[in-house]
Design an enzyme around this catalytic site. Structure first.
Site, PDB file in Angstrom:
ATOM      1  N   HIS A  12       0.867  -1.187   0.000  1.00  0.00           N
ATOM      2  CA  HIS A  12       0.000   0.000   0.000  1.00  0.00           C
ATOM      3  C   HIS A  12       0.900   1.233   0.000  1.00  0.00           C
ATOM      4  O   HIS A  12       1.418   1.627   1.044  1.00  0.00           O
ATOM      5  CB  HIS A  12      -0.892   0.009   1.236  1.00  0.00           C
ATOM      6  CG  HIS A  12      -1.911   1.108   1.246  1.00  0.00           C
ATOM      7  ND1 HIS A  12      -3.256   0.877   1.377  1.00  0.00           N
ATOM      8  CD2 HIS A  12      -1.783   2.455   1.139  1.00  0.00           C
ATOM      9  CE1 HIS A  12      -3.912   2.017   1.364  1.00  0.00           C
ATOM     10  NE2 HIS A  12      -3.025   3.007   1.220  1.00  0.00           N
ATOM     11  N   HIS A  14       1.650   5.324  -1.654  1.00  0.00           N
ATOM     12  CA  HIS A  14       1.274   6.516  -2.417  1.00  0.00           C
ATOM     13  C   HIS A  14       2.544   7.133  -3.009  1.00  0.00           C
ATOM     14  O   HIS A  14       3.491   7.430  -2.272  1.00  0.00           O
ATOM     15  CB  HIS A  14       0.589   7.547  -1.514  1.00  0.00           C
ATOM     16  CG  HIS A  14      -0.721   7.079  -0.961  1.00  0.00           C
ATOM     17  ND1 HIS A  14      -1.917   7.247  -1.608  1.00  0.00           N
ATOM     18  CD2 HIS A  14      -1.014   6.427   0.199  1.00  0.00           C
ATOM     19  CE1 HIS A  14      -2.893   6.728  -0.887  1.00  0.00           C
ATOM     20  NE2 HIS A  14      -2.365   6.226   0.214  1.00  0.00           N
ATOM     21  N   LEU A  15       2.540   7.317  -4.310  1.00  0.00           N
ATOM     22  CA  LEU A  15       3.677   7.953  -4.979  1.00  0.00           C
ATOM     23  C   LEU A  15       3.331   9.338  -5.508  1.00  0.00           C
ATOM     24  O   LEU A  15       4.216  10.079  -5.920  1.00  0.00           O
ATOM     25  CB  LEU A  15       4.154   7.076  -6.142  1.00  0.00           C
ATOM     26  CG  LEU A  15       4.832   5.761  -5.753  1.00  0.00           C
ATOM     27  CD1 LEU A  15       5.122   4.923  -7.003  1.00  0.00           C
ATOM     28  CD2 LEU A  15       6.117   6.015  -4.985  1.00  0.00           C
ATOM     29  N   ARG A  16       2.023   9.663  -5.526  1.00  0.00           N
ATOM     30  CA  ARG A  16       1.549  10.937  -6.061  1.00  0.00           C
ATOM     31  C   ARG A  16       1.856  11.035  -7.559  1.00  0.00           C
ATOM     32  O   ARG A  16       1.984  10.027  -8.240  1.00  0.00           O
ATOM     33  CB  ARG A  16       2.120  12.124  -5.276  1.00  0.00           C
ATOM     34  CG  ARG A  16       1.924  12.039  -3.770  1.00  0.00           C
ATOM     35  CD  ARG A  16       0.492  11.888  -3.339  1.00  0.00           C
ATOM     36  NE  ARG A  16       0.352  11.983  -1.880  1.00  0.00           N
ATOM     37  CZ  ARG A  16      -0.664  11.465  -1.211  1.00  0.00           C
ATOM     38  NH1 ARG A  16      -1.615  10.809  -1.859  1.00  0.00           N
ATOM     39  NH2 ARG A  16      -0.714  11.594   0.105  1.00  0.00           N
ATOM     40  N   ASN A  39      -5.595   7.264  -5.937  1.00  0.00           N
ATOM     41  CA  ASN A  39      -6.371   8.464  -5.602  1.00  0.00           C
ATOM     42  C   ASN A  39      -5.613   9.730  -5.967  1.00  0.00           C
ATOM     43  O   ASN A  39      -5.258  10.557  -5.130  1.00  0.00           O
ATOM     44  CB  ASN A  39      -6.789   8.475  -4.130  1.00  0.00           C
ATOM     45  CG  ASN A  39      -5.626   8.330  -3.158  1.00  0.00           C
ATOM     46  OD1 ASN A  39      -4.617   7.706  -3.469  1.00  0.00           O
ATOM     47  ND2 ASN A  39      -5.762   8.917  -1.978  1.00  0.00           N
ATOM     48  N   LYS A  95      -9.332  -0.470  -5.700  1.00  0.00           N
ATOM     49  CA  LYS A  95      -9.284   0.149  -4.375  1.00  0.00           C
ATOM     50  C   LYS A  95     -10.584   0.912  -4.140  1.00  0.00           C
ATOM     51  O   LYS A  95     -10.911   1.857  -4.864  1.00  0.00           O
ATOM     52  CB  LYS A  95      -8.084   1.093  -4.279  1.00  0.00           C
ATOM     53  CG  LYS A  95      -8.006   1.887  -2.970  1.00  0.00           C
ATOM     54  CD  LYS A  95      -7.758   0.983  -1.765  1.00  0.00           C
ATOM     55  CE  LYS A  95      -7.775   1.768  -0.461  1.00  0.00           C
ATOM     56  NZ  LYS A  95      -6.609   2.658  -0.342  1.00  0.00           N
ATOM     57  N   HIS A 132     -10.444   1.001   1.893  1.00  0.00           N
ATOM     58  CA  HIS A 132     -10.185   1.950   2.977  1.00  0.00           C
ATOM     59  C   HIS A 132     -11.404   1.872   3.895  1.00  0.00           C
ATOM     60  O   HIS A 132     -12.449   2.461   3.622  1.00  0.00           O
ATOM     61  CB  HIS A 132     -10.002   3.373   2.439  1.00  0.00           C
ATOM     62  CG  HIS A 132      -9.650   4.369   3.504  1.00  0.00           C
ATOM     63  ND1 HIS A 132      -8.491   5.106   3.480  1.00  0.00           N
ATOM     64  CD2 HIS A 132     -10.302   4.740   4.641  1.00  0.00           C
ATOM     65  CE1 HIS A 132      -8.444   5.885   4.551  1.00  0.00           C
ATOM     66  NE2 HIS A 132      -9.538   5.684   5.260  1.00  0.00           N
ATOM     67  N   HIS A 166      -4.635  -0.836   5.885  1.00  0.00           N
ATOM     68  CA  HIS A 166      -4.087  -0.096   7.029  1.00  0.00           C
ATOM     69  C   HIS A 166      -4.960  -0.194   8.275  1.00  0.00           C
ATOM     70  O   HIS A 166      -5.460   0.806   8.793  1.00  0.00           O
ATOM     71  CB  HIS A 166      -3.802   1.361   6.683  1.00  0.00           C
ATOM     72  CG  HIS A 166      -4.844   2.052   5.838  1.00  0.00           C
ATOM     73  ND1 HIS A 166      -6.178   2.076   6.152  1.00  0.00           N
ATOM     74  CD2 HIS A 166      -4.717   2.745   4.675  1.00  0.00           C
ATOM     75  CE1 HIS A 166      -6.831   2.759   5.237  1.00  0.00           C
ATOM     76  NE2 HIS A 166      -5.972   3.171   4.326  1.00  0.00           N
ATOM     77  N   ASP A 238       1.472   2.630   3.494  1.00  0.00           N
ATOM     78  CA  ASP A 238       0.609   3.810   3.369  1.00  0.00           C
ATOM     79  C   ASP A 238       1.447   5.068   3.424  1.00  0.00           C
ATOM     80  O   ASP A 238       0.991   6.129   3.883  1.00  0.00           O
ATOM     81  CB  ASP A 238      -0.476   3.831   4.443  1.00  0.00           C
ATOM     82  CG  ASP A 238      -1.608   4.810   4.131  1.00  0.00           C
ATOM     83  OD1 ASP A 238      -1.733   5.202   2.952  1.00  0.00           O
ATOM     84  OD2 ASP A 238      -2.348   5.197   5.048  1.00  0.00           O
ATOM     85  N   HIS A 242       3.215  14.539   1.364  1.00  0.00           N
ATOM     86  CA  HIS A 242       2.564  15.816   1.078  1.00  0.00           C
ATOM     87  C   HIS A 242       3.636  16.901   1.156  1.00  0.00           C
ATOM     88  O   HIS A 242       4.583  16.793   1.953  1.00  0.00           O
ATOM     89  CB  HIS A 242       1.474  16.133   2.096  1.00  0.00           C
ATOM     90  CG  HIS A 242       0.260  15.264   2.013  1.00  0.00           C
ATOM     91  ND1 HIS A 242      -0.712  15.424   1.057  1.00  0.00           N
ATOM     92  CD2 HIS A 242      -0.131  14.222   2.782  1.00  0.00           C
ATOM     93  CE1 HIS A 242      -1.661  14.521   1.238  1.00  0.00           C
ATOM     94  NE2 HIS A 242      -1.330  13.770   2.270  1.00  0.00           N
ATOM     95  N   ALA A 253      -2.775  18.232   5.927  1.00  0.00           N
ATOM     96  CA  ALA A 253      -3.059  17.083   5.078  1.00  0.00           C
ATOM     97  C   ALA A 253      -2.751  15.785   5.829  1.00  0.00           C
ATOM     98  O   ALA A 253      -1.812  15.722   6.626  1.00  0.00           O
ATOM     99  CB  ALA A 253      -2.234  17.156   3.794  1.00  0.00           C
TER     100      ALA A 253
END
Length: 334
Positions: A12, A14-16, A39, A95, A132, A166, A238, A242, A253
């Site tokens: 899980h 996030h790489l943006r 997302n 997801k 989630h 998570h 996770d 940011h 955030a």
């Protein structure tokens, strides 16, 4: 003391996108691969968008031996659309975000009953569902309240692999043992901190995430399951970068950036509990067995030599502050 991990996986991540992706992708590539969250703005909802995002991820990795397993943002898809997704290289699963529950989830599912047709097809096709799992209730109760939804889904779709993403509570750990089609990911921060670390003294914005850290007894339940080698719990960082100005601000955030030091800190944690022999299963073995993954061959050796965590990671016009910024941790990559 040291340990060599075989093809560790982050289930899980996030790489943006854009300049942030260029900064964070190489910092996340100590793993052999990761399930990349969809997302973005706009969310990744089609195979075409997923393929384009995967290309951007590969470009940002700068040749690192790292496989992005791509997730699609859950929308009501028919059989043809799901078949097209499954046939797309790099596709992993869908997801599901309840609408508005976390970062960039406004287009998520507002009525879960409307997802039934898609879930039936996913079950038939063997496509995993990642969830989630939070309600819109009081922040400390949101995961607890969502457990009834997991029970309903696991009962009505017994052949659907459902990942409780998570998890943060003792009740969620207990639920795992009720249904064989449930599995879960656990983050680094939820094994280390409680809400007291976030807001018990001066507010620590870089520890604020969703789901929010819970009570000491919840952390202990997670630790007990993970260090005990629970076969259906996998590491999912996770890690959620940011820009610094969005964390140290009114309207902070949600997200903790852990990717660059996740493996050393996990090794330190497991070693401190005499459980290093359980780390391989947590960071790779369980995920490979549950999902049938065959990641690239990659060995990562960690040893009990301290490392200094940077105060921030900077590049491409972005600045991201990691967990334990400016502090020393006890293990490092050899």
């Amino acid at each position: 003391m040291e340990i060599t991990l075989e093809s560790p996986l982050d289930m899980h991540l996030h790489l943006r996108d854009g300049e942030m992706l260029k900064l964070t992708a190489p910092l996340s590539a100590a793993f052999a691969g990761a399930v990349v969250m969809p997302n973005l703005v706009p969310p990744v909802t089609t195979p075409q968008m997923m393929s384009a995002y995967a290309e951007r991820v590969h470009a940002a990795l700068e040749g690192a031996a790292f496989t992005p397993y791509m997730a699609l943002f859950f929308t009501a898809l028919d059989e043809a659309a799901l078949a097209a997704a499954k046939a797309t290289p790099g596709f992993f699963g869908l997801k599901l975000y309840p609408a508005g529950i976390t970062t960039n989830s406004e287009g998520g599912v507002a009525n879960l009953k409307e997802a039934d047709r898609t879930l039936h097809i996913m079950e038939e096709m063997g496509i995993p569902l990642l969830v989630h799992g939070e309600s819109h209730g009081f922040v400390m109760d949101r995961e607890q309240e969502f457990l009834a939804v997991y029970r309903d889904l696991a009962t009505r779709f017994p052949k659907l692999t459902i990942s409780m993403e998570h998890i943060t509570t003792a009740a969620a750990v207990k639920l795992l043992d009720e249904f064989p089609n449930l599995c879960a990911t656990v983050t680094l921060q939820h094994l280390l901190i409680t809400l007291d670390d976030v807001a018990g003294g001066a507010l620590q914005p870089h520890l604020f995430c969703k789901p929010i850290a819970k009570r000491p007894e919840d952390r202990e339940a997670l630790l007990s399951a993970v260090l005990g080698g629970h076969g259906r719990i996998m590491f999912g960082s996770d890690s959620a970068p940011h820009p610094r100005h969005r964390k140290e601000a009114c309207g902070c955030a949600a997200g903790v950036f852990t990717a660059p030091l996740a493996l050393p800190k996990l090794a330190e944690l497991f070693a401190s509990h005499g459980a290093l022999d359980k780390l391989q299963g947590f960071v790779s073995g369980n995920a490979r067995r549950i999902y049938g993954l065959n990641p690239v061959e990659k060995k990562v050796t960690l040893h009990d030599v301290p490392m200094q965590v940077p105060a921030a990671y900077k590049g491409y016009g972005e600045t991201v502050v990691p967990i334990y910024a400016g502090q020393e941790i006890g293990w490092s990559v050899k």
